[in-house]
Design a protein around this motif. Structure first.
Motif, short mmCIF file in Angstrom:
data_model
loop_
_atom_site.label_atom_id
_atom_site.label_comp_id
_atom_site.label_asym_id
_atom_site.label_seq_id
_atom_site.Cartn_x
_atom_site.Cartn_y
_atom_site.Cartn_z
N VAL A 63 82.68 -70.93 -31.64
CA VAL A 63 82.13 -70.33 -32.92
C VAL A 63 80.65 -69.99 -32.77
O VAL A 63 80.05 -70.69 -32.06
N LEU A 64 80.60 -68.85 -33.46
CA LEU A 64 79.18 -68.28 -33.59
C LEU A 64 78.05 -68.97 -34.47
O LEU A 64 78.51 -69.36 -35.62
N ARG A 65 76.97 -69.38 -33.94
CA ARG A 65 75.96 -70.12 -34.56
C ARG A 65 74.61 -69.59 -34.46
O ARG A 65 74.23 -69.27 -33.48
N SER A 66 74.26 -69.16 -35.65
CA SER A 66 72.90 -68.42 -35.62
C SER A 66 71.99 -69.10 -36.78
O SER A 66 72.19 -69.88 -37.33
N ARG A 67 71.12 -68.41 -36.84
CA ARG A 67 69.79 -69.08 -37.82
C ARG A 67 70.52 -69.17 -39.40
O ARG A 67 71.25 -68.46 -39.75
N GLY A 68 70.28 -70.51 -39.67
CA GLY A 68 70.67 -71.08 -40.95
C GLY A 68 72.04 -71.79 -40.79
O GLY A 68 72.52 -72.47 -41.63
N ALA A 69 72.76 -71.75 -39.79
CA ALA A 69 73.96 -72.46 -39.44
C ALA A 69 73.77 -73.90 -39.32
O ALA A 69 72.71 -74.20 -38.58
N SER A 70 74.61 -74.48 -39.36
CA SER A 70 74.70 -76.23 -39.35
C SER A 70 75.21 -76.30 -37.85
O SER A 70 76.27 -75.91 -37.69
#
Length: 688
Positions: free
Chosen positions: A247-254
């Motif tokens: 899954v894509l995780r970028s700024r602000g993601a947990s």
């Protein structure tokens, strides 16, 4: 030590002491609570001082609370006996001292040594007697006291050596078993990369602060729970969710500790460190679940403890008849509890550990026991026996149209919607290499019914029979014969109409898991008497699916809230029920069953409620779970029989004078060691 109520709901309460306590106290509390009528489960965690209680009525909670508060006051009065550090590896030096150094030392030195080593056991004995308990501590202390009265310091030294080594071995083996079990799930991170003052540093994990930015690159595990402050990465969260796709995780993601960065780089601000991470919470749950005692463990231990007064009485009778303290002490040195108290939990721990290695997570000993007795398996159909992702099985055009036209136009409409049926239609068109141009106007979605739009000036409808026939007035009777055949085969149908005329049908199916049919056959071969399928489908569809799987018992059109009722009805008939499902709606039924089972890709709630989680995502692991439970219980029964037979033989050896006290102690402890080693052998059949 004082207990306070942490939380309470009907049938479940958690209490916690103001201080941690030892394994012996935990076992005593668990035994006493388990003995109360109406107590359905006990989980005692000595590390956190926590007691989880499952009960069937409020009066039981009152009695259990009184017992715990009394135990707390009793523990405060008790003088603790010195013991090796919890889990410390037993040292062989005492054996060297006893065999090689003791014969060379003066008698007075050996006397003082014998008394000093005996004191902790004598204190335990006096504590037990003061509280009216004739338990193993009382038995051990009495045997040592008799040897002291006989001035047989050699036997005193041997007894304290064997008993002390046995205690240390028990603590060590339990600790190692728990560590081994938890290590399969725990995250191992010794050093981590962090960004401080604009530069990257490699630091020990223990020095990590919440103000640090942790740098995680492709191929590395995320070491903390946190929030992404910079960068973008594809993260595999299968250790948490069971979903194998990144899954894509970028700024602000947990992100969570234990997940793995597959591609990219992220900078993570920690929100939880060490013991507070979600992965470590899972590990602690596994450690605590071992304290959920199996009923068989409690029964065997109670039976063994009942033999203690008998042993005291027999020793007294021997002394009265023979006036021989030697024979009396030989009788006192034989008890049944030591082997059972060690071997039974070890067998359960070993089986749980073995299960994790084979991708089967069992959450406690009592569930292993239930697995060994299952005679009814209840399957939820969708997502369990099927793959929970519909596919296009067939396309049937009406007169004047062809299959490609029906599927192409349907995909053109469905591609605007994210639900599973829409994705299945789009994928079906892609598999046939059908390109669909945007030739329709704005799409109107009618919830739970279908889609309406305009295509080349004609009104196009796609949806259920009810939507086209009843709501839109389209005549669908021309294909009733085909519909009847498809429904009998278990397909769900989508209807396509163009300008008020039926254009064709799309037959959808939830593909069966490839292992489903073989599993049902295997379960019958294992002696499972009843295999039942629950589904919300109509009777024709349910019958078709059940027939393909070889299932003869099924319930159709079952509402989610009715699943738990079905399970309860089966249990009321005296069956031992295993329920396997994967959805939120299955959770009440999972809780109602003797054993609730879910797959790794089940909902979060299902995985939380289930007693067994099939971590590999295959139904074949259900067979492994059943064999694991049967193997563990077979091992426990064998150890129980061996312990009873051998210790009874040693008891009569002491009665007859054939065994001296030292020989009785050695043979008794060798039996304990033997059944403990047997308990830790693999429970699954070879080849699993």
């Amino acid at each position: 030590m004082n207990f306070v109520l942490v939380h309470r709901i009907p049938g479940r309460a958690r209490l916690r002491s103001d201080a941690p306590f030892g394994m012996r106290t935990a076992e005593t509390l668990a035994d006493r609570l388990d003995a109360l009528e109406g107590v359905e489960g006990v989980r005692v965690n000595p590390r956190t001082g926590s007691v989880l209680l499952l009960y069937n009525n409020e009066s039981v909670f009152d009695r259990a609370s009184a017992l715990l508060f009394g135990a707390g006051r009793e523990q405060e009065r008790r003088v603790p006996a010195p013991a090796p550090a919890r889990g410390e590896k037993p040292s062989l030096f005492p054996f060297f001292h006893y065999l090689c150094l003791r014969p060379l030392l003066p008698v007075a030195v050996n006397m003082v040594s014998a008394f000093s080593r005996a004191l902790p056991f004598l204190r335990r004995c006096l504590s037990s007697l003061a509280h009216g308990r004739l338990d193993v501590d009382a038995l051990d202390g009495a045997a040592i006291a008799v040897s002291l009265l006989r001035r047989d310091f050699s036997t005193v030294g041997l007894l304290t050596l064997l008993l002390g080594f046995g205690d240390a071995l028990e603590r060590y083996t339990q600790k190692k078993s728990l560590e081994n079990l938890a290590s399969h799930l725990a995250l191992q991170a010794d050093r981590v990369w962090v960004k401080r003052s604009g530069a990257e540093e490699l630091i020990p994990f223990g020095e990590l602060r919440e103000s640090d930015l942790v740098v995680v690159r492709a191929g590395s595990a995320v070491p903390v729970d946190g929030v992404v402050e910079g960068g973008t990465a594809s993260v595999n969260e299968s250790s948490m969710t069971g979903e194998p796709m990144g899954v894509l995780r970028s700024r602000g993601a947990s992100v969570y500790a234990g997940t793995v960065v597959e591609a990219g780089e992220i900078h993570v601000r920690p929100t939880s460190l060490g013991k507070d991470t979600r992965m470590q919470q899972i590990v602690r749950f596994i450690e605590q679940s071992e304290q959920m005692k199996a009923g068989i463990q409690g029964r065997f231990e109670k039976l063994a403890d009942k033999a203690v007064p008998f042993t005291f009485g027999l020793a007294a009778l021997v002394w009265l008849c023979t006036r021989s303290l030697t024979r009396a002490s030989s009788v006192l040195l034989v008890d049944y509890s030591c082997a059972l108290r060690l071997a039974t939990p070890l067998a359960i721990l070993a089986a749980m550990d073995e299960g994790v290695k084979h991708k089967v997570m069992v959450k406690g000993g009592r569930f292993l026991e239930a697995l060994s007795s299952v005679d009814t398996v209840v399957f939820d159909k969708t997502g369990t026996l099927t793959q929970s992702r519909p596919e296009v099985a067939r396309v049937i055009p009406a007169e004047g149209y062809d299959e490609d036209f029906v599927l192409r136009l349907s995909a053109c409409l469905e591609e605007h919607f994210p639900h599973p049926v829409a994705r299945a239609v789009v994928h079906g068109a892609e598999r046939r290499n059908l390109r669909h141009e945007e030739e329709h106007t704005e799409v109107e979605y009618v919830v739970a019914h279908g889609i309406a739009s305009q295509w080349r000036g004609k009104r196009v409808l796609l949806g259920s029979r009810h939507y086209l026939s009843q709501d839109e007035g389209v005549d669908v009777s021309s294909m009733d014969a085909v519909v009847e055949d498809l429904s009998r085969e278990g397909y769900s149908l989508l209807y396509l109409a163009l300008d008020g005329r039926l254009a064709g049908l799309i037959a959808m199916e939830d593909p069966l898991r490839p292992e489903s049919a073989a599993l049902v056959e295997k379960l019958r071969g294992m002696g499972v008497k009843h295999v039942l399928m629950l589904t919300g489908d109509d009777v024709r569809t349910a019958s078709a699916v059940a027939g393909r799987l070889g299932i003869t018992e099924f319930r159709a059109q079952v509402l989610p809230e009715d699943k738990a009722r079905v399970v309860q009805e089966l249990r009321s008939e005296g069956r031992v029920v295993l329920m396997i499902g994967d959805g939120i709606n299955d959770s009440p039924a999972l809780s109602s069953a003797d054993v609730g089972v879910t797959l790794r890709d089940g909902s979060d709630l299902a995985r939380e409620v289930a007693d067994v989680v099939l971590m590999g995502g295959s139904l074949r692991e259900l067979v492994t779970a059943l064999e694991l439970g049967r193997g563990a219980m077979k091992r426990i029964h064998f150890n129980f029989l061996t312990t009873m037979v051998l210790n009874t033989a040693f008891l009569f050896g002491g009665l007859s004078g054939l065994l001296q006290p030292g020989a009785s102690a050695v043979l008794h402890n060798l039996t304990t060691l033997g059944v403990s080693l047997n308990a830790m052998r693999p429970a699954l059949p070879k080849g699993e």
